[in-house]
Design a protein around this motif. Structure first.
Motif, PDB file in Angstrom:
ATOM      1  N   ARG A 234       0.833  -1.215   0.000  1.00  0.00           N
ATOM      2  CA  ARG A 234       0.000   0.000   0.000  1.00  0.00           C
ATOM      3  C   ARG A 234       0.867   1.264   0.000  1.00  0.00           C
ATOM      4  NH1 ARG A 234      -5.316  -1.534   3.760  1.00  0.00           N
ATOM      5  NH2 ARG A 234      -6.525  -2.322   1.992  1.00  0.00           N
ATOM      6  N   ALA A 235       1.963   1.226   0.730  1.00  0.00           N
ATOM      7  CA  ALA A 235       2.847   2.398   0.773  1.00  0.00           C
ATOM      8  C   ALA A 235       3.463   2.643  -0.610  1.00  0.00           C
ATOM      9  CB  ALA A 235       3.934   2.191   1.823  1.00  0.00           C
ATOM     10  N   PHE A 236       3.913   1.581  -1.260  1.00  0.00           N
ATOM     11  CA  PHE A 236       4.538   1.697  -2.585  1.00  0.00           C
ATOM     12  C   PHE A 236       3.530   2.239  -3.603  1.00  0.00           C
ATOM     13  CE2 PHE A 236       5.825  -0.079  -6.725  1.00  0.00           C
ATOM     14  CZ  PHE A 236       7.145   0.342  -6.793  1.00  0.00           C
ATOM     15  N   ARG A 237       2.308   1.724  -3.504  1.00  0.00           N
ATOM     16  CA  ARG A 237       1.258   2.187  -4.427  1.00  0.00           C
ATOM     17  C   ARG A 237       0.999   3.684  -4.227  1.00  0.00           C
ATOM     18  NH1 ARG A 237      -3.041  -1.385  -3.287  1.00  0.00           N
ATOM     19  NH2 ARG A 237      -4.179   0.059  -1.971  1.00  0.00           N
TER      20      ARG A 237
ATOM     21  N   ASP B 175       7.895  -3.943 -15.126  1.00  0.00           N
ATOM     22  CA  ASP B 175       9.303  -3.530 -14.969  1.00  0.00           C
ATOM     23  C   ASP B 175       9.573  -2.945 -13.596  1.00  0.00           C
ATOM     24  OD1 ASP B 175       9.747  -4.385 -17.448  1.00  0.00           O
ATOM     25  OD2 ASP B 175       9.958  -2.400 -18.395  1.00  0.00           O
ATOM     26  N   ARG B 176       8.703  -2.023 -13.189  1.00  0.00           N
ATOM     27  CA  ARG B 176       8.941  -1.331 -11.913  1.00  0.00           C
ATOM     28  C   ARG B 176       8.521  -2.183 -10.727  1.00  0.00           C
ATOM     29  NH1 ARG B 176       6.835   4.611 -12.238  1.00  0.00           N
ATOM     30  NH2 ARG B 176       7.980   4.777 -10.285  1.00  0.00           N
ATOM     31  N   VAL B 177       7.431  -2.908 -10.876  1.00  0.00           N
ATOM     32  CA  VAL B 177       6.916  -3.696  -9.743  1.00  0.00           C
ATOM     33  C   VAL B 177       7.864  -4.860  -9.408  1.00  0.00           C
ATOM     34  CG1 VAL B 177       5.031  -5.199  -8.994  1.00  0.00           C
ATOM     35  CG2 VAL B 177       4.514  -3.027 -10.119  1.00  0.00           C
TER      36      VAL B 177
ATOM     37  N   VAL C 251       0.811 -14.082   0.388  1.00  0.00           N
ATOM     38  CA  VAL C 251       0.241 -12.868  -0.216  1.00  0.00           C
ATOM     39  C   VAL C 251       0.366 -12.950  -1.735  1.00  0.00           C
ATOM     40  CG1 VAL C 251       0.437 -10.343  -0.339  1.00  0.00           C
ATOM     41  CG2 VAL C 251       0.927 -11.530   1.821  1.00  0.00           C
ATOM     42  N   HIS C 252      -0.744 -12.752  -2.426  1.00  0.00           N
ATOM     43  CA  HIS C 252      -0.723 -12.679  -3.884  1.00  0.00           C
ATOM     44  C   HIS C 252      -0.598 -11.207  -4.279  1.00  0.00           C
ATOM     45  CE1 HIS C 252      -2.301 -16.837  -4.951  1.00  0.00           C
ATOM     46  NE2 HIS C 252      -2.383 -16.806  -3.631  1.00  0.00           N
ATOM     47  N   VAL C 253       0.457 -10.886  -5.003  1.00  0.00           N
ATOM     48  CA  VAL C 253       0.648  -9.503  -5.457  1.00  0.00           C
ATOM     49  C   VAL C 253       0.162  -9.434  -6.905  1.00  0.00           C
ATOM     50  CG1 VAL C 253       2.280  -7.616  -5.699  1.00  0.00           C
ATOM     51  CG2 VAL C 253       2.730  -9.432  -4.020  1.00  0.00           C
ATOM     52  N   LEU C 254      -0.872  -8.630  -7.117  1.00  0.00           N
ATOM     53  CA  LEU C 254      -1.510  -8.552  -8.442  1.00  0.00           C
ATOM     54  C   LEU C 254      -1.134  -7.235  -9.112  1.00  0.00           C
ATOM     55  CD1 LEU C 254      -5.078  -9.668  -7.239  1.00  0.00           C
ATOM     56  CD2 LEU C 254      -3.413 -11.108  -8.453  1.00  0.00           C
ATOM     57  N   TYR C 255      -0.698  -7.304 -10.358  1.00  0.00           N
ATOM     58  CA  TYR C 255      -0.360  -6.076 -11.088  1.00  0.00           C
ATOM     59  C   TYR C 255      -0.436  -6.349 -12.583  1.00  0.00           C
ATOM     60  CZ  TYR C 255       4.161  -8.477 -11.151  1.00  0.00           C
ATOM     61  OH  TYR C 255       5.149  -9.428 -11.303  1.00  0.00           O
ATOM     62  N   PRO C 256      -0.725  -5.298 -13.370  1.00  0.00           N
ATOM     63  CA  PRO C 256      -0.823  -5.521 -14.824  1.00  0.00           C
ATOM     64  C   PRO C 256       0.567  -5.663 -15.437  1.00  0.00           C
ATOM     65  CG  PRO C 256      -1.212  -3.230 -14.307  1.00  0.00           C
ATOM     66  CD  PRO C 256      -1.058  -3.932 -12.989  1.00  0.00           C
ATOM     67  N   LEU C 257       0.630  -6.358 -16.546  1.00  0.00           N
ATOM     68  CA  LEU C 257       1.893  -6.597 -17.245  1.00  0.00           C
ATOM     69  C   LEU C 257       2.611  -5.278 -17.556  1.00  0.00           C
ATOM     70  CD1 LEU C 257       3.664  -8.779 -18.541  1.00  0.00           C
ATOM     71  CD2 LEU C 257       2.232  -8.643 -20.585  1.00  0.00           C
TER      72      LEU C 257
ATOM     73  N   ALA D 220       2.040   5.779  -7.389  1.00  0.00           N
ATOM     74  CA  ALA D 220       0.805   5.786  -8.173  1.00  0.00           C
ATOM     75  C   ALA D 220       0.777   4.650  -9.205  1.00  0.00           C
ATOM     76  CB  ALA D 220       0.603   7.141  -8.849  1.00  0.00           C
ATOM     77  N   LEU D 221       1.206   3.482  -8.759  1.00  0.00           N
ATOM     78  CA  LEU D 221       1.191   2.318  -9.670  1.00  0.00           C
ATOM     79  C   LEU D 221       0.063   1.367  -9.273  1.00  0.00           C
ATOM     80  CD1 LEU D 221       4.962   1.360 -10.011  1.00  0.00           C
ATOM     81  CD2 LEU D 221       3.440   2.055 -11.856  1.00  0.00           C
TER      82      LEU D 221
END
Ligand code: PMV
Length: 371
Positions: free
Chosen positions: A308-311, A338-340, A328-334, A315-316
């Motif tokens: 949550r802090a990183f988001r 690169d950054r995630v 923990v499942h970390v969900l992010y778009p393709l 603003a990703l």
């Protein structure tokens, strides 16, 4: 290679079922399938009757976390209750074998070929057995695929769209979440008025989702790889008398009403807000069960805090969800990978037991692996 056998040994000669079997199917008596796990965004929690969910649920089908199972059927010398010989990674696994025996005997009336059959079942997971990852969705869907494939062969039927619907129903009887592993990338289980054809009995694919969700990334942080102290099955049972049961059911419906349009338009922010609310609700329900229990660990909470802090800082679109366990499942778009990925490597991986993670993503569903 499929084993040949004399079907007259398998069932009594007067069986009307035997008489109806197609000659062409007689030598197709083994099947092998690879079937993926799935991660629920709206969680199934609480059940009644024959594995009927108290609330509808929606999941993303995974790609790398899968089970491969092969089933070979040979006749018993004296036809009777089906016998099961089960190997996991080439070794006997009495705990899972017991569950499979119960499942197979429950399916006897549905799958007539099982009577008089010895089933040799060999199974293995693509993810480490000790990763603390629930494998019942991939394992039970792979097994149900093999069993119905063999039944279809006996019946002289070829696989059709109905096949996967039927497997979804059979898989549900083995493990509720398994019914959602039959299609990718997104499945819905339960009746929802805005989705025609949705059903309490089977999961259906959601066809018109935005492409961003078809390539959704899921990095699973293995915070703890031990055995859970309370099983999902016990957790479902505790929901029967739960003080918040009705509110939870209403919340799941509300979440789906908001999530489905968001997944059609590609609204990641709404998707993430619901994924996180559902994960925390699931664990809140465990903590407020009677008796209560906690499956999160200190590092589960620390991972959530860091995500949550990183988001907030960058603003990703990066979100978390949890299963009924500490990982923990970390969900992010393709597009943010690169950054995630760097953030996961530097800030989240150190929270994992032995730095263990499973790097996964949305997938397309099961594949037959024996041609
Ligand atoms: O399929 P089961 O009985 O293992 O229950 C799974 C429950 C959750 O994983 C917590 C949620 C879900 O919908 O998958």
């Amino acid at each position: 290679m499929a084993k040949r056998l004399d079907l007259n040994q398998l069932l009594p000669a007067e069986s009307p079922y035997l008489a109806a079997m197609s000659a062409a199917a007689k030598d197709k008596l083994s099947a092998a399938w690879r079937s993926p796990s799935n991660i629920a965004i709206v969680k199934y929690w609480g059940k009644h009757g024959e594995q009927m969910a108290d609330n509808p649920s929606l999941s993303i089908t995974l790609s790398e976390a899968y089970t491969e199972t092969s089933v070979t059927c040979r006749p018993q010398s004296t036809p009777g209750d089906p016998e099961v010989q089960f190997l996991f990674d080439g070794q006997p696994q009495p705990h899972f074998e017991k569950r499979i025996i119960g499942y197979v005997s429950r399916l006897r009336s549905e799958l007539p070929f099982l009577t008089g059959c010895v089933l040799e079942i060999a199974s293995g997971n693509a993810f480490p057995h000790s990763a603390g990852i629930a494998s019942s969705a991939s394992a039970m869907s792979a097994l149900a695929l093999c069993l119905l494939e063999i039944q279809y062969a006996f019946d002289g039927r070829t696989r059709d769209a109905h096949f996967f619907r039927e497997v979804s129903r059979l898989a549900r009887l083995g493990s509720g979440s398994a019914c959602r592993s039959l299609y990718g990338p997104v499945c819905l289980w339960g009746e929802v008025s805005s989705v025609p054809g949705s059903s309490a009995e089977i999961a259906v694919p959601i066809q018109d989702i935005h492409p961003v969700f078809a390539t959704m990334q899921d990095c699973i942080l293995i915070i703890d790889d031990g055995q859970k102290e309370v099983s999902s099955s016990a957790g479902h049972t505790l929901m029967r008398e739960h003080l918040f049961r009705d509110a939870r059911i209403a919340q799941a419906h509300r979440h789906l009403d908001v999530l489905l349009p968001a997944m059609r338009t590609g609204d990641l922010e709404t998707f993430g807000a619901i994924a996180e609310a559902e994960a925390l609700t699931l664990h809140a329900l465990m903590m407020t069960s009677d008796p209560s229990y906690v499956l999160m660990r200190a590092n589960t909470l620390e991972a959530i805090r860091r995500i949550r802090a990183f988001r907030g800082e960058h603003a990703l679109p990066l979100y978390f969800t949890l299963d009924a366990g500490p990982n923990v499942h970390v969900l992010y778009p393709l597009s943010s990978a690169d950054r995630v990925v760097l953030f996961i490597r530097d800030a989240l991986r150190p929270l994992c037991v032995d730095r263990k993670m499973i790097v996964d993503r949305a997938g397309t569903g099961p594949v037959r692996v024996d041609g």
